[in-house]
Motif scaffolding. Structure first.
Motif, PDB file in Angstrom:
ATOM      1  N   SER A 183       0.860  -1.201   0.022  1.00 45.96           N
ATOM      2  CA  SER A 183       0.012  -0.163  -0.026  1.00 45.96           C
ATOM      3  C   SER A 183       1.065   1.335   0.052  1.00 45.96           C
ATOM      4  N   ALA A 184       0.194   2.317  -0.334  1.00 53.46           N
ATOM      5  CA  ALA A 184       1.194   3.634  -0.400  1.00 53.46           C
ATOM      6  C   ALA A 184       0.178   4.753  -0.518  1.00 53.46           C
ATOM      7  N   THR A 185       0.402   5.938  -0.182  1.00 50.57           N
ATOM      8  CA  THR A 185      -0.430   7.116   0.049  1.00 50.57           C
ATOM      9  C   THR A 185       0.312   8.203  -1.029  1.00 50.57           C
ATOM     10  N   GLY A 186      -0.258   8.930  -1.869  1.00 50.50           N
ATOM     11  CA  GLY A 186       0.366   9.884  -2.502  1.00 50.50           C
ATOM     12  C   GLY A 186       1.429   9.563  -3.333  1.00 50.50           C
ATOM     13  N   SER A 187       1.388   8.443  -4.009  1.00 51.64           N
ATOM     14  CA  SER A 187       2.399   7.829  -4.693  1.00 51.64           C
ATOM     15  C   SER A 187       2.389   8.226  -6.312  1.00 51.64           C
TER      16      SER A 187
END
Length: 443
Positions: A183-187
């Motif tokens: 998972s990642a945020t703002g990638s």
């Protein structure tokens, strides 16, 4: 010593050895005397410890140590006498419990040997050697790539397309559970970069800002993490922004921006020279690949398991070093234990072992000695890439491992030229793209 060598399946051998009582007795007495002369035991002066005291205190350990040394010496003596080339370490089996200082003892050693190579060279084998010249169109194409690398990203109000980049949040789920490190945020993701598993980037072509999309795809069957290979995975993706690249104008200002102060014409000249160097190197690499593929096709070789295992371990370690570069949050211990499946490395490792065996035979039969002049030239080229040659050469020469690698490379190149000298080589002209993209194996 009495020894019997038995041939097992393939390259496997078994050596059964009887170490005679007299040899055991003499070696044990010598070992005890050595320890007696050096031992420091309370109540005795150094070097004056009685043999009986040494045996009482250290006897069992000395007995096993003596046997181990006799096993090593007798095994090596037989191998040398019979001119046997061992691949890997022998597996030794003997009964510790029945060991005494005055009796024979038996042991068996199982091991693999190097294959007997009856080398067939490339005499009268047809080989195509391609070469080419860089055209203005080639340079123009490369300049577009260079401008793309220095593009500025601008937000657009439209659906994403190949070559765009998008900013996303995503959460992976596999078998109903969150995907570890999935998972990642703002990638930021450039569509077409192939940085994600197949299907991920393709599934995000045509998305718009604020769109939410679920991707149902699968990990590759040869994925480096064995537990994920071929497994279906779902990604919940939220798109925050779509951007397109704006290429800079191709002019003197751009040339200076990429480090060529003399301007656009000088940049074009440098690009053309670099491309020609790359083309020449690729053409040579292609010929080398063809030669090695032909050599393997002519010389089927059985691969010792020990050598194959060692090469697989080497390739896995290279992968872990690559992981270290882009997963800096992992500790050295985590990288060391990073799970890597064996299967994806087997084919490449087997090929590398076979080529190593065959090239060694070429070098031996042709009595090739490493050309130290070429070694120095290669080292100087390497020094020039890192700085001033006169400053970097002393540093490089101190790195014995690096020098050894260069010598091995030069020796391999000499072997390739030896093989080529016996083949029927046809020269052909090809384009830059054709040579750079020629990756197919030749048999």
């Amino acid at each position: 010593m009495a020894a019997k060598l038995e041939q097992l399946e393939g390259l496997k051998r078994q050596l059964a050895v009887t170490v005679l009582a007299e040899d055991m007795k003499n070696a044990y007495q010598k070992k005890v005397a050595e320890v007696s002369s050096k031992a420091q035991i309370k109540g005795f002066r150094p070097g004056k410890v009685p043999v009986t005291v040494v045996e009482q205190k250290f006897g069992k350990g000395l007995l096993h140590e003596t046997a181990a040394e006799l096993i090593d010496s007798t095994f090596q003596a037989h191998i040398v006498e019979q001119n046997i080339r061992i691949a890997g370490r022998p597996e030794i089996d003997f009964n510790h419990e029945t060991l005494t200082k005055n009796e024979n003892f038996d042991y068996t050693a199982k091991f693999e040997v190097y294959p007997d190579v009856q080398l067939k060279d490339l005499t009268d084998i047809e080989i195509e050697s391609a070469s080419g010249e860089i055209t203005d169109d080639d340079v123009a194409g490369m300049l577009i790539q260079l401008r793309t690398q220095h593009a500025e990203w601008e937000t657009v109000d439209r659906a994403s397309k190949l070559g765009d980049r998008i900013q996303i949040d995503f959460e992976g789920e596999i078998e109903g559970k969150p995907l570890e490190q999935g998972s990642a945020t703002g990638s930021w993701l450039e569509l077409g970069s192939h940085t994600m598993i197949p299907g991920f980037e393709e599934g995000l072509i045509g998305v718009v800002k604020d769109e939410k999309k679920t991707l149902s795809i699968s990990f590759p069957t040869e994925y480096h993490v064995e537990t994920l290979r071929g497994k279906p995975v779902t990604f919940a993706v939220t798109v925050h922004e779509v951007q397109e690249p704006k290429l800079p104008v191709l002019d003197d200002a751009f040339a200076k921006k990429v480090g060529v102060e003399e301007g656009l014409d000088a940049l074009k000249t440098q690009v053309k020279e670099k491309m020609q160097t790359e083309l020449n190197e690729a053409a040579h690499a292609n010929v080398k690949r063809i030669v090695l593929d032909k050599l393997m096709a002519l010389n089927p070789v059985e691969v010792p398991t020990a050598l194959l295992d060692a090469e697989i371990a080497h390739l896995q370690e290279m992968t872990r070093q690559q992981i270290r570069q882009y997963r800096r949050e992992l500790t050295d211990d985590q990288i060391k234990k990073f799970p890597l499946a064996r299967e994806p490395y087997v084919e490449d490792a087997k090929k590398r072992v076979i080529l190593g065996l065959l090239l060694a035979e070429v070098i031996q039969q042709a009595k090739i000695k490493v050309d130290q002049k070429k070694v120095q030239e290669r080292l100087q080229e390497m020094a020039a890439r890192y700085g001033k040659v006169e400053e970097m050469m002393p540093i490089i020469l101190k790195n014995k491992h690096m020098v050894s690698d260069i010598e091995a490379f030069v020796l391999e190149e000499q072997a390739i030229q030896t093989l080529l000298s016996k083949a029927r080589v046809s020269e052909v002209k090809k384009s830059y793209d054709a040579i750079m993209n020629d990756k197919e194996p030749r048999a």
